[in-house]
Design a protein around this motif. Structure first.
Motif, PDB file in Angstrom:
ATOM      1  N   SER A 287       0.823  -1.205   0.000  1.00 13.23           N
ATOM      2  CA  SER A 287       0.000   0.000   0.000  1.00 13.23           C
ATOM      3  C   SER A 287       0.863   1.263   0.000  1.00 13.23           C
ATOM      4  O   SER A 287       2.042   1.230   0.373  1.00 13.23           O
ATOM      5  CB  SER A 287      -0.918   0.016   1.228  1.00 13.23           C
ATOM      6  N   THR A 288       0.253   2.380  -0.390  1.00  7.45           N
ATOM      7  CA  THR A 288       0.971   3.656  -0.411  1.00  7.45           C
ATOM      8  C   THR A 288       1.434   4.077   0.985  1.00  7.45           C
ATOM      9  O   THR A 288       2.573   4.538   1.137  1.00  7.45           O
ATOM     10  CB  THR A 288       0.092   4.750  -1.046  1.00  7.45           C
ATOM     11  N   PRO A 289       0.612   3.974   2.040  1.00  4.80           N
ATOM     12  CA  PRO A 289       1.113   4.333   3.375  1.00  4.80           C
ATOM     13  C   PRO A 289       2.334   3.517   3.799  1.00  4.80           C
ATOM     14  O   PRO A 289       3.258   4.053   4.426  1.00  4.80           O
ATOM     15  CB  PRO A 289      -0.092   4.040   4.284  1.00  4.80           C
ATOM     16  N   VAL A 290       2.351   2.232   3.452  1.00  2.00           N
ATOM     17  CA  VAL A 290       3.524   1.400   3.773  1.00  2.00           C
ATOM     18  C   VAL A 290       4.741   1.906   2.997  1.00  2.00           C
ATOM     19  O   VAL A 290       5.844   2.022   3.553  1.00  2.00           O
ATOM     20  CB  VAL A 290       3.249  -0.085   3.454  1.00  2.00           C
ATOM     21  N   SER A 291       4.553   2.216   1.722  1.00  2.00           N
ATOM     22  CA  SER A 291       5.645   2.747   0.903  1.00  2.00           C
ATOM     23  C   SER A 291       6.204   4.030   1.503  1.00  2.00           C
ATOM     24  O   SER A 291       7.419   4.217   1.606  1.00  2.00           O
ATOM     25  CB  SER A 291       5.160   3.021  -0.526  1.00  2.00           C
ATOM     26  N   LEU A 292       5.297   4.930   1.894  1.00  2.00           N
ATOM     27  CA  LEU A 292       5.705   6.192   2.497  1.00  2.00           C
ATOM     28  C   LEU A 292       6.506   5.960   3.770  1.00  2.00           C
ATOM     29  O   LEU A 292       7.550   6.590   3.988  1.00  2.00           O
ATOM     30  CB  LEU A 292       4.459   7.043   2.784  1.00  2.00           C
ATOM     31  N   SER A 293       6.057   5.026   4.600  1.00  2.00           N
ATOM     32  CA  SER A 293       6.756   4.726   5.856  1.00  2.00           C
ATOM     33  C   SER A 293       8.145   4.148   5.602  1.00  2.00           C
ATOM     34  O   SER A 293       9.118   4.523   6.279  1.00  2.00           O
ATOM     35  CB  SER A 293       5.928   3.743   6.691  1.00  2.00           C
ATOM     36  N   VAL A 294       8.244   3.250   4.623  1.00  2.00           N
ATOM     37  CA  VAL A 294       9.537   2.633   4.305  1.00  2.00           C
ATOM     38  C   VAL A 294      10.519   3.680   3.790  1.00  2.00           C
ATOM     39  O   VAL A 294      11.681   3.740   4.228  1.00  2.00           O
ATOM     40  CB  VAL A 294       9.363   1.508   3.263  1.00  2.00           C
ATOM     41  N   VAL A 295      10.064   4.538   2.873  1.00  2.00           N
ATOM     42  CA  VAL A 295      10.941   5.560   2.297  1.00  2.00           C
ATOM     43  C   VAL A 295      11.441   6.509   3.378  1.00  2.00           C
ATOM     44  O   VAL A 295      12.644   6.795   3.476  1.00  2.00           O
ATOM     45  CB  VAL A 295      10.211   6.339   1.183  1.00  2.00           C
ATOM     46  N   ILE A 296      10.533   7.011   4.216  1.00  2.00           N
ATOM     47  CA  ILE A 296      10.931   7.927   5.288  1.00  2.00           C
ATOM     48  C   ILE A 296      11.862   7.222   6.269  1.00  2.00           C
ATOM     49  O   ILE A 296      12.887   7.787   6.686  1.00  2.00           O
ATOM     50  CB  ILE A 296       9.686   8.465   6.022  1.00  2.00           C
ATOM     51  N   GLY A 297      11.539   5.975   6.617  1.00  2.00           N
ATOM     52  CA  GLY A 297      12.380   5.226   7.544  1.00  2.00           C
ATOM     53  C   GLY A 297      13.795   5.029   7.024  1.00  2.00           C
ATOM     54  O   GLY A 297      14.778   5.228   7.763  1.00  2.00           O
ATOM     55  N   VAL A 298      13.923   4.641   5.759  1.00  2.00           N
ATOM     56  CA  VAL A 298      15.255   4.447   5.163  1.00  2.00           C
ATOM     57  C   VAL A 298      16.040   5.754   5.156  1.00  2.00           C
ATOM     58  O   VAL A 298      17.230   5.787   5.512  1.00  2.00           O
ATOM     59  CB  VAL A 298      15.136   3.885   3.736  1.00  2.00           C
ATOM     60  N   LEU A 299      15.391   6.855   4.779  1.00  2.00           N
ATOM     61  CA  LEU A 299      16.077   8.151   4.727  1.00  2.00           C
ATOM     62  C   LEU A 299      16.544   8.589   6.109  1.00  2.00           C
ATOM     63  O   LEU A 299      17.663   9.112   6.262  1.00  2.00           O
ATOM     64  CB  LEU A 299      15.150   9.210   4.123  1.00  2.00           C
ATOM     65  N   VAL A 300      15.715   8.389   7.120  1.00  2.00           N
ATOM     66  CA  VAL A 300      16.104   8.765   8.484  1.00  2.00           C
ATOM     67  C   VAL A 300      17.296   7.935   8.947  1.00  2.00           C
ATOM     68  O   VAL A 300      18.278   8.458   9.495  1.00  2.00           O
ATOM     69  CB  VAL A 300      14.917   8.589   9.453  1.00  2.00           C
TER      70      VAL A 300
END
Length: 332
Positions: A287-300
């Motif tokens: 899902s898009t929310p999961v994608s958003l969480s993964v991207v932000i998590g990796v960047l942090v």
């Protein structure tokens, strides 16, 4: 699919062109060193504009559409930081004077927007006509991720760029930047300045980045309007971000690895989506929310890890990463 009216498209494009025009006019009328305070103000302005647009878009077209926009924006923003690495390399390779870098960056952003608009239109048409394009885009991102991870500690070889070498070989080039002009006349002969070569280098790099970033954002949305606006607003702030963080870029030693992980994740997401649509609906989707969480998590994680690493080992320097092995100077 969202029902985006021609008027909405026209107003959005007009707004983006107006912002670009302001940047171009400022760069042409007042070439100067962009300090930290000015870069911060412009960066905050462009981020505020992007967030404001996202809030309006979510209210107008629903929370799901708003989430897709913000996911696309964050992905494109993170990939644009890698653009900044390459811009720094180009600026140093061609010794671009500090007061002309504003102009070079603005033209580079215009070129990037034009190229991405073309790829967005092409990508949207292909996806709407052939569902297997999700598989093609996914495999392209997986390949890019693997190559970027393999060569994460290298930088692109700008001097060996085919377009740059061709321009140097076939065009008459002046020795200096001639007040930031692209073309000048010397003894009645029309000559190109090194600034023209710099723009060719940035344009060719923009083309390569477009080949990766467009499939990446299509991984979170298939709406051409969202893909375009996410790219546009991410790129608009690139010029100010360059002057704001170019001193910090050397410390982001794990960014290339992080971007490779993000591209790999989105590539797998696209492949799963293709499988769900064309093979079997039982194949799970991300899902898009999961994608958003993964991207932000990796960047942090990669940002914090990079800062800790460079604090412990100050001699460590970040690299933009490359999609192929680059030759050392003494090997050429």
């Amino acid at each position: 699919m969202l029902d985006i009216s021609p008027l909405t498209w026209a107003v959005t494009i007009g707004f983006i062109v107006a912002l670009l025009a302001v940047d171009l006019i400022l760069a042409a009328l007042r070439p100067h060193h962009v300090g930290f305070k000015e870069a911060t103000a412009w960066s905050v302005f462009y981020i505020a504009v992007a967030i404001g647009f996202g809030v309006w878009f979510g209210m107008q077209y629903g929370n799901a559409a708003g989430t897709e926009y913000f996911a696309g924006y964050i992905i494109e923003k993170s990939l644009s930081v890698d653009n900044l690495f390459v811009f720094v390399i180009i600026m140093s390779t061609f010794a671009v004077p500090d007061h002309h870098q504003h102009k070079v960056l603005t033209f580079g952003i215009v070129l990037a927007l034009v190229m991405r608009a073309i790829f967005i239109a092409l990508g949207a048409a292909l996806i709407n006509s052939f569902s297997f394009m999700f598989l093609v885009f996914g495999l392209l991102l997986v390949y890019t991720a693997i190559q970027l991870f393999r060569h994460r500690n290298e930088d692109p070889d700008i001097e060996s760029n085919l377009m740059v070498r061709g321009a140097r070989r076939f065009l008459p080039i002046t020795a200096d930047y001639v007040d930031g002009k692209l073309v000048t006349k010397v003894d009645g002969k029309r000559l190109f300045t090194p600034l023209f070569i710099v723009l060719i280098a940035i344009g060719s790099v923009d083309l390569l980045f477009a080949l990766d970033s467009i499939p990446a954002v299509f991984g979170v949305t298939q709406e051409a309007y969202i893909v375009f606006t996410a790219n546009a607003f991410a790129l608009l702030g690139l010029r100010a971000l360059f002057f704001l963080v170019k001193g910090l870029l050397d410390r982001l030693v794990y960014l290339s690895a992080g971007l490779a992980i993000i591209l790999l994740f989105i590539g797998v997401k696209l492949i799963l989506h293709w499988g769900h649509v064309d093979i079997n609906e039982a194949i799970p989707e991300v899902s898009t929310p999961v994608s958003l969480s993964v991207v932000i998590g990796v960047l942090v994680v990669v940002t914090v890890a990079s800062l800790i690493k460079t604090r412990m080992s100050p001699e460590e320097k970040a690299h933009a990463g490359s999609l192929s092995a680059t030759k050392k100077k003494d090997e050429q």
